[in-house]
Scaffold this active site. Structure first.
Site, mmCIF file in Angstrom:
data_model
loop_
_atom_site.group_PDB
_atom_site.id
_atom_site.type_symbol
_atom_site.label_atom_id
_atom_site.label_comp_id
_atom_site.label_asym_id
_atom_site.label_seq_id
_atom_site.Cartn_x
_atom_site.Cartn_y
_atom_site.Cartn_z
ATOM 1 N N TYR A 177 14.923 29.815 10.946
ATOM 2 C CA TYR A 177 13.468 30.131 11.486
ATOM 3 C C TYR A 177 13.270 30.095 12.982
ATOM 4 C CZ TYR A 177 11.660 30.556 6.352
ATOM 5 O OH TYR A 177 11.273 30.897 5.324
ATOM 6 N N LYS A 179 0.720 -1.166 -0.084
ATOM 7 C CA LYS A 179 -0.070 0.010 -0.162
ATOM 8 C C LYS A 179 0.924 1.377 0.111
ATOM 9 C CE LYS A 179 -0.267 -0.476 4.868
ATOM 10 N NZ LYS A 179 -0.954 -1.259 6.038
HETATM 11 C C1 LIG Z 1 -0.288 -2.292 6.711
HETATM 12 C C2 LIG Z 1 -0.928 -3.334 7.037
HETATM 13 C C3 LIG Z 1 0.024 -4.649 7.125
HETATM 14 C C4 LIG Z 1 1.600 -4.504 7.036
HETATM 15 O O1 LIG Z 1 2.073 -3.988 8.267
HETATM 16 P P1 LIG Z 1 3.543 -3.622 8.478
HETATM 17 O O2 LIG Z 1 3.546 -3.412 10.068
HETATM 18 O O3 LIG Z 1 4.036 -2.481 7.676
HETATM 19 O O4 LIG Z 1 4.388 -4.881 8.442
HETATM 20 C C5 LIG Z 1 -0.596 -5.725 7.335
HETATM 21 N N1 LIG Z 1 -1.988 -5.763 7.429
HETATM 22 C C6 LIG Z 1 -2.731 -4.903 7.553
HETATM 23 C C7 LIG Z 1 -4.227 -5.158 7.875
HETATM 24 C C8 LIG Z 1 -2.362 -3.652 7.234
HETATM 25 O O5 LIG Z 1 -2.873 -2.441 7.270
#
Ligand SMILES: *Cc1c(COP(=O)(O)O)cnc(C)c1O
Length: 380
Positions: free
Chosen positions: A267, A47
């Site tokens: 800043y 993702k």
């Molecule tokens: C993002 C996600 C993962 C992967 O998680 P990581 O901590 O990046 O390994 C697995 N399952 C679900 C439901 C997620 O949302």
């Protein structure tokens, strides 16, 4: 429309360079796969554009090394991914958005059904089709985000009238506290998941993210879904990171200047030179994903960069387009105008930077580099 990112410019016109090594992603997948037994499939969470690494490069590398199942968050990611890996199984973690089922079917994408409403909609589709259509069912074991409540799950999964011909291709749940393996929540979720899915043992089951893979076989079930570890991130906070770095950010030095003792930098004048300093101003800022929260003040140190093996702490605030680094102790010959400074990568772990920014390396990776030159290859 041509955006600045769509054009590839000569390297020296960019403020910085983001190098991604797809082979390292494949190496990391093989390491995680080797930690699971032969009955467990190792999938990949890809993702957010492969956690910022670019799913168009990450997915083929993963597929070629043996990964066959991918998890994205939203349908648009899945539709794009379908073009990249035509033969893979693709799940959408956010599930079935209203009135989108035709897209799931047209692109051969599977929703992870996360509520009773979604399950009912999908089951209705299966009834109309007269057959089961592939989709996962998500059961909530304690994180209270997506997933059917345990009661909904128990009731729905035994209700033939509701399900019709639908039979889930996967039952999954998600750990709330994987990054801290000693947290009692992990065992509780594991026990609960085992118990509630017990009657459906013929259906593949999945609980583990990256941390779950590293926490051991109890958590593996039929499929694991690592994400962050594939991209070199630190899944478990308290242990050394066994993964290979995947991304490197280098920013170019624009100028090197002297700061007299007592003067302030940046800043808000939040940092005062305690001694005569030499600072290097590099062309990367929060607009490039260098999170502003890693800024430095007189009270609290910020992140750092690395130049030829020398550590260069951040001075003052990170601004939109630039960062000032303390290079007082760096040899002169390394401070050429235009030279690259590593701001994240093998020498500057995202997890270390994240500690200064009070966040996690996931946020660093997914924020990176829409303005940098993007290069795919070894990080050397
Ligand atoms: C993002 C996600 C993962 C992967 O998680 P990581 O901590 O990046 O390994 C697995 N399952 C679900 C439901 C997620 O949302």
């Amino acid at each position: 429309m041509l955006t600045t990112q769509a054009l590839h410019h000569p390297s020296n016109l960019y403020g910085g360079r983001l190098t991604i090594d797809p082979e390292a992603i494949a190496t990391n997948w093989r390491l995680l796969e080797s930690r699971t037994g032969p009955a467990t499939e190792c999938a990949a969470a890809i993702k957010a554009d492969g956690y910022g690494t670019g799913q168009d490069k990450a997915a083929p590398a993963l597929f070629e090394t043996g990964c066959r199942t991918f998890f994205v968050a939203v349908p648009t990611e899945a539709v794009a991914l379908r073009q990249i890996v035509p033969e893979a199984v693709i799940y959408v973690l956010d599930g079935l958005f209203p009135d989108t089922s035709e897209h799931f079917l047209n692109h051969d994408i599977r929703p992870v059904l996360g509520s009773l409403a979604e399950l009912e909609e999908w089951a209705g589709l299966c009834k109309a089709a007269g057959k089961s259509l592939d989709a996962a069912v998500h059961v909530d074991t304690g994180i209270h985000r997506l997933g059917l409540s345990p009661e909904e799950f128990r009731t729905a999964m035994t209700d033939k009238g509701l399900l019709g011909p639908f039979r889930p291709s996967l039952i999954m749940s998600h750990l709330a506290c994987g990054s801290t393996p000693d947290h009692p929540m992990n065992r509780r979720q594991l026990d609960f998941f085992t118990e509630i899915t017990g009657p459906f043992a013929g259906i593949p089951r999945s609980l583990a993210n990256s941390a779950g893979v590293l926490m051991g076989e109890d958590y593996h079930f039929d499929m694991v879904r690592p994400g962050i570890a594939l991209y070199g991130g630190q899944a478990i906070e308290s242990k050394p990171n066994p993964m290979t770095p995947v991304a490197k950010v280098e920013a170019r030095i624009m100028i090197v200047r002297d700061v007299p003792e007592g003067d302030t930098i940046g800043y808000g004048a939040t940092q005062t030179a305690r001694r005569p300093l030499k600072n290097a101003v590099v062309a990367a800022g929060y607009a490039d994903g260098m999170l502003r929260r890693a800024s430095s003040t007189d009270e609290r140190p910020g992140g750092f960069g690395m130049i030829g093996g020398y550590k260069a702490p951040i001075l003052g605030r990170i601004s939109m387009d630039m960062i000032t680094l303390d290079v007082t102790d760096v040899p002169e010959h390394l401070l050429r105008r235009g030279a690259y400074v590593e701001m994240l990568g093998p020498q500057v772990a995202a997890a270390d930077l994240a500690a200064y920014a009070e966040t996690i390396d996931y946020e660093y990776l997914t924020s990176l580099g829409r303005r940098f030159e993007r290069v795919y290859g070894p990080l050397t």
